[in-house]
Design a protein around this motif. Structure first.
Motif, PDB file in Angstrom:
ATOM      1  N   VAL A  42       0.839  -1.205   0.000  1.00  0.00           N
ATOM      2  CA  VAL A  42       0.000   0.000   0.000  1.00  0.00           C
ATOM      3  C   VAL A  42       0.875   1.256   0.000  1.00  0.00           C
ATOM      4  O   VAL A  42       0.611   2.207  -0.743  1.00  0.00           O
ATOM      5  CB  VAL A  42      -0.977  -0.006   1.193  1.00  0.00           C
ATOM      6  CG1 VAL A  42      -1.684   1.329   1.332  1.00  0.00           C
ATOM      7  CG2 VAL A  42      -1.989  -1.130   1.041  1.00  0.00           C
ATOM      8  N   ARG A  46       0.758   3.997  -3.042  1.00  0.00           N
ATOM      9  CA  ARG A  46       0.406   5.404  -2.802  1.00  0.00           C
ATOM     10  C   ARG A  46       1.529   6.346  -3.198  1.00  0.00           C
ATOM     11  O   ARG A  46       1.285   7.449  -3.676  1.00  0.00           O
ATOM     12  CB  ARG A  46       0.030   5.605  -1.344  1.00  0.00           C
ATOM     13  CG  ARG A  46      -1.313   5.008  -1.046  1.00  0.00           C
ATOM     14  CD  ARG A  46      -1.825   5.363   0.314  1.00  0.00           C
ATOM     15  NE  ARG A  46      -3.167   4.819   0.478  1.00  0.00           N
ATOM     16  CZ  ARG A  46      -3.642   4.329   1.592  1.00  0.00           C
ATOM     17  NH1 ARG A  46      -2.887   4.341   2.678  1.00  0.00           N
ATOM     18  NH2 ARG A  46      -4.852   3.851   1.650  1.00  0.00           N
ATOM     19  N   PRO A  54      -5.613   0.564  -4.311  1.00  0.00           N
ATOM     20  CA  PRO A  54      -4.963  -0.666  -3.827  1.00  0.00           C
ATOM     21  C   PRO A  54      -5.973  -1.801  -3.654  1.00  0.00           C
ATOM     22  O   PRO A  54      -7.143  -1.573  -3.391  1.00  0.00           O
ATOM     23  CB  PRO A  54      -4.363  -0.268  -2.485  1.00  0.00           C
ATOM     24  CG  PRO A  54      -4.966   1.020  -2.110  1.00  0.00           C
ATOM     25  CD  PRO A  54      -5.589   1.629  -3.323  1.00  0.00           C
TER      26      PRO A  54
END
Length: 77
Positions: A42, A46, A54
């Motif tokens: 994740v 990001r 995700p």
């Protein structure tokens, strides 16, 4: 400090050392079993692909197991 004050200070240091040791052992075990893989995924997504949604943890774990089944060299046992 004298007497009980010194003793309390010593106990608080021991408690702090035990807490640090527990966190280190916990981190190590999580790394060994792959518990931190989803958080790392994740974070990467990001940072490098902010427009991409995700996978859920469940989807991620399923994809990870599927990868392990198709590429047996990727696992240890």
């Amino acid at each position: 400090m004298t007497g009980s004050g010194t003793r309390r200070l010593g106990l608080s240091r021991v408690g702090a050392a035990l807490a640090r040791g527990w966190r280190a052992v916990s981190w190590y075990v999580k790394e060994l079993v792959g518990e931190n893989d989803y958080e790392r995924y994740v974070t990467h997504l990001r940072r490098h692909h902010p427009e991409t949604r995700p996978m859920s943890r469940r989807e991620f774990e399923r994809a990870k197991l599927d990868r392990m089944d198709t590429d047996p060299q990727a696992r240890c046992c």
